[in-house]
Design a protein around this motif. Structure first.
Motif, short mmCIF file in Angstrom:
data_model
loop_
_atom_site.label_atom_id
_atom_site.label_comp_id
_atom_site.label_asym_id
_atom_site.label_seq_id
_atom_site.Cartn_x
_atom_site.Cartn_y
_atom_site.Cartn_z
N UNK A 416 0.81 -1.33 -0.07
CA UNK A 416 0.06 -0.21 0.08
C UNK A 416 0.64 1.22 -0.21
N UNK A 417 2.07 1.18 0.58
CA UNK A 417 2.54 2.55 0.89
C UNK A 417 3.90 2.58 -0.07
N UNK A 418 4.35 1.73 -0.85
CA UNK A 418 5.23 1.88 -1.73
C UNK A 418 5.09 2.57 -2.86
N UNK A 419 5.43 3.94 -3.15
CA UNK A 419 5.18 4.75 -4.04
C UNK A 419 5.87 4.77 -5.21
N UNK A 420 6.79 3.92 -5.19
CA UNK A 420 7.78 3.79 -6.62
C UNK A 420 7.04 2.68 -7.39
N UNK A 421 5.87 2.11 -6.83
CA UNK A 421 5.17 1.09 -7.45
C UNK A 421 4.39 1.73 -8.49
N UNK A 422 4.02 1.12 -9.61
CA UNK A 422 3.40 1.66 -10.78
C UNK A 422 2.13 1.82 -10.45
N UNK A 423 1.19 2.84 -10.90
CA UNK A 423 -0.31 3.06 -10.37
C UNK A 423 -1.13 1.84 -10.77
N UNK A 424 -0.47 1.10 -11.69
CA UNK A 424 -1.39 -0.35 -12.07
C UNK A 424 -1.06 -1.35 -10.84
N UNK A 425 -0.13 -1.28 -10.08
CA UNK A 425 -0.05 -2.13 -8.78
C UNK A 425 -0.67 -1.51 -7.56
N UNK A 426 -0.26 -0.07 -7.24
CA UNK A 426 -0.81 0.74 -6.25
C UNK A 426 -1.48 1.90 -6.71
N UNK A 427 -2.76 1.73 -7.24
CA UNK A 427 -3.52 2.92 -7.62
C UNK A 427 -4.23 3.72 -6.37
N UNK A 428 -4.48 4.74 -6.73
CA UNK A 428 -5.25 5.65 -5.69
C UNK A 428 -6.00 5.16 -4.92
N UNK A 429 -6.97 4.42 -5.32
CA UNK A 429 -8.13 3.89 -4.65
C UNK A 429 -7.64 2.84 -3.54
N UNK A 430 -6.45 2.37 -3.89
CA UNK A 430 -5.90 1.43 -3.05
C UNK A 430 -5.03 2.17 -1.70
N UNK A 431 -4.41 3.09 -2.05
CA UNK A 431 -3.90 4.12 -1.05
C UNK A 431 -5.02 4.93 -0.27
N UNK A 432 -6.23 4.97 -0.78
CA UNK A 432 -7.18 5.85 -0.07
C UNK A 432 -7.76 4.99 0.88
N UNK A 433 -7.96 3.63 0.63
CA UNK A 433 -8.50 2.51 1.62
C UNK A 433 -7.61 2.26 2.57
N UNK A 434 -6.37 2.68 2.46
CA UNK A 434 -5.30 1.94 3.52
C UNK A 434 -5.42 2.04 5.03
N UNK A 531 1.72 -1.61 -17.11
CA UNK A 531 2.28 -0.85 -16.31
C UNK A 531 3.31 -1.71 -15.46
N UNK A 532 2.63 -2.74 -14.78
CA UNK A 532 3.42 -3.89 -13.98
C UNK A 532 4.35 -4.66 -14.60
N UNK A 533 4.05 -4.94 -15.87
CA UNK A 533 5.00 -5.67 -16.51
C UNK A 533 6.35 -4.91 -16.84
N UNK A 534 6.21 -3.51 -17.21
CA UNK A 534 7.27 -2.74 -17.46
C UNK A 534 8.04 -2.52 -16.16
N UNK A 535 7.04 -2.37 -14.86
CA UNK A 535 8.06 -2.02 -13.73
C UNK A 535 9.00 -3.35 -13.48
N UNK A 536 8.21 -4.58 -13.46
CA UNK A 536 9.03 -5.72 -13.17
C UNK A 536 10.26 -5.95 -13.96
N UNK A 537 10.19 -5.58 -15.23
CA UNK A 537 11.19 -5.85 -16.34
C UNK A 537 12.19 -4.93 -15.82
N UNK A 538 12.01 -3.54 -15.35
CA UNK A 538 12.89 -2.49 -15.00
C UNK A 538 13.51 -3.15 -13.64
N UNK A 539 13.10 -3.69 -12.75
CA UNK A 539 13.58 -3.93 -11.57
C UNK A 539 14.37 -5.01 -11.50
N UNK A 540 13.84 -6.31 -12.28
CA UNK A 540 14.42 -7.51 -11.96
C UNK A 540 15.52 -8.15 -13.19
N UNK A 541 16.60 -7.54 -13.14
CA UNK A 541 17.60 -8.24 -14.24
C UNK A 541 18.19 -9.46 -13.52
#
Length: 562
Positions: A416-434, A531-541
């Protein structure tokens, strides 16, 4: 009327004319603490309107903004009748035809009230694209503020943002611009992650190579572009001064004994093998960690603690402790000798011994230590160490047991709080409900037990190379998490909050602050997957994935031996 985070009470005063804020308005301060808040308000109004009201110490007369420090827990008859108590950070704000009255028990409370008033000014002011294009102030010189009563205080005392300046360096100018944004959202902590495998940003006089060598890497994941930077002591002291003016605490973090690759590149003798290595250019868990078996390693880390405490006056010192693979320690004769000399059964107890030694060093400076939940190993960590919960692997639920035993916790839940995550993984609605009082920690949702110290949003910068990207990752999701730490949980409703967050985004636009548009903050499913696929590709070499798998295997082997 919009204030973010949502106040405890916000009421319109019927049949009362608005207050006319103009260059002829006087600001009246009644004490030194009020003087500081008045200076804060003066800076905001000059930024918004191009000129600030006149400062005065004569309390009489109309057309004034009156700032008062009052240590009475109920500062006026109306608040007393309502049963409202200010507490350390609470405030009352009353706007009517003749004056604005802002009252708090402390300077911090006054500052929070100032930021509520600033948001009301932003909401009431008029601006156009033409005035912005002409470089004019974002708000008209005369603003009519609606007559309101605000009674407000925070739910939790620790409301912060972690900013990772180690993976990508963000200089003092970025921090100076970010601090007012955090204060506007009534956050009170800026947690600086100053060191990691990919960069060391904190200057230590006795060990200049920490920044000269450890502050630079020759590329990032094969891009061929050198990256580096470090703060000077004077720059950090200036950042601390700016933060204190906004009543923010700057909490420094030196991550150890893992994630010390940059320091080991500068001083190879810190590791178990002493093998020379460059500053790491990829991400993930690093098997090369500091060696607690060597007296020189402990001495350097104690010296670093001393110097960090000399630069940062914060009562908190973060020492990381996360993602520590013990493989190198098992093969190290120095670590084996240390374990035998101290009567320690395994490497986990060795890590706890190392941490407790540094905790004692920090106590000499009057500091309390914070570590991540996976840094609380072997059950040997001092009870006054604060746990920052982010993620718990395995079935042991150590974090829950620590909270049940009374250990204070700062909640930074990965999902919920990792804001480096793409909005596709942690959208605003998710942070609003945390909800920070998480059942996984044995807490009852909607409660604020004494162990629940606070909440932090986390922004790791592996994939965040510049300030505009940083702000788009933060906003508006950071505002939603600010509400989770500030607002009464009984008043929180994601659907009601959305228009308020949208109004805040319009304020940010007037201030020229980048953010993700509301339409993109909750992406549809198809875009979320991309967004999630792009993020994971960028992180996990390959190297990062291999180190992560090795760390999990190491954890499994340890459990099997237990």
């Amino acid at each position: 009327m919009t204030i973010v985070p949502r106040p405890l009470q916000l009421r319109s005063v019927r049949r009362t004319e608005p207050f006319r804020l103009s260059p002829s308005t006087r600001m009246v301060a009644t004490s030194p603490a009020a003087d500081q808040a008045t200076a804060l308000l003066e800076g905001w109004l000059e930024r918004l309107q191009g000129a600030a009201p006149t400062l005065s110490h004569e309390a009489g007369g109309p057309d004034r903004i009156l700032l008062t420090v009052d240590d009475d827990p109920a500062p006026d008859r109306t608040a007393r009748r309502e049963g409202f108590a200010l507490g350390r950070e609470g405030y009352t704000l009353d706007i009517d035809t003749g004056q604005v009255r802002l009252t708090a028990a402390t300077g911090a409370g006054l500052a929070h009230g100032v930021h509520s008033l600033v948001q009301l000014v932003l909401a009431a002011g008029q601006s156009t694209d033409a005035t912005a294009a002409a470089g004019l102030p974002p708000i008209a010189p005369v603003v009519r503020l609606p007559a309101v009563q605000v009674r407000d205080r925070p739910r939790l005392p620790h409301r912060g943002l972690l900013l990772d300046v180690a993976r990508h360096f963000f200089g003092p100018a970025t921090l100076e611009r970010l601090i007012p944004v955090l204060a506007l959202l009534k956050l009170d902590v800026l947690h600086l992650h100053l060191t990691d495998d990919q960069g060391w940003r904190f200057p230590v006089e006795r060990y200049p190579d920490l920044t000269r060598i450890g502050g630079h890497r020759h590329q990032t994941r094969g891009d061929g572009m050198p990256h580096g930077g470090a703060y000077t002591r004077a720059e950090l002291e200036a950042v601390v001064t700016t933060a204190r003016r906004h009543h923010l605490d700057v909490v420094p973090e030196i991550d150890l004994p893992g994630h010390l690759g940059a320091a080991i590149a500068a001083y190879p003798q810190l590791s178990c093998t002493g093998e020379p290595r460059p500053v790491r250019t990829s991400f993930g868990i690093n098997p090369v960690i500091a060696c607690p078996g060597k007296d020189g390693t402990l001495q350097l880390l104690e010296d670093v603690v001393d110097e960090v405490c000399a630069v940062f006056p914060s009562r908190l010192l973060h020492l990381g402790g996360d993602e520590v693979p013990h493989t190198a320690w098992r093969a190290c004769p120095d670590c084996r000798s240390r374990r035998q000399a101290q009567g320690l059964p395994d490497e986990r107890h060795l890590q706890a011994w190392m941490l407790d030694r540094l905790v004692q060093r920090a106590r000499r400076h009057g500091r309390r230590v914070v570590v991540y939940n996976d840094g609380l190993v072997a059950g040997a960590t001092a009870p006054d160490v604060i746990m920052q919960y982010w993620l718990e692997r395995g079935r042991e639920r150590r974090a829950r047991r620590e909270v049940a035993a009374g250990r204070e916790v700062i909640v930074s839940d990965f999902f919920h709080t990792y804001l480096d995550a793409p909005h596709g993984l942690t959208p605003l609605r998710k942070t609003l409900s945390f909800e920070p009082a998480m059942p996984v920690l044995g807490l009852e949702p909607g409660t604020s037990p004494p162990q629940l110290r606070g909440i932090e949003a986390m922004l790791w910068t592996e994939l965040v190379p510049n300030e505009p990207r940083l702000l788009r990752q933060l906003l508006p999701r950071l505002a939603a998490l600010a509400e989770a730490g500030w607002s009464d949980p009984r008043l929180r409703d994601p659907q009601v909050a959305r228009p308020r967050i949208a109004a805040l985004c319009r304020m940010l636009e007037r201030l020229g602050i980048a953010h993700t548009p509301m339409a993109d903050a909750d992406p549809p499913l198809g875009r979320s997957v991309v967004e999630l696929a792009r993020h994971m590709t960028g992180m996990l070499d390959r190297e990062a994935a291999a180190s992560f798998v090795h760390h999990l295997s190491d954890e499994r082997r340890w459990r099997q031996r237990r």
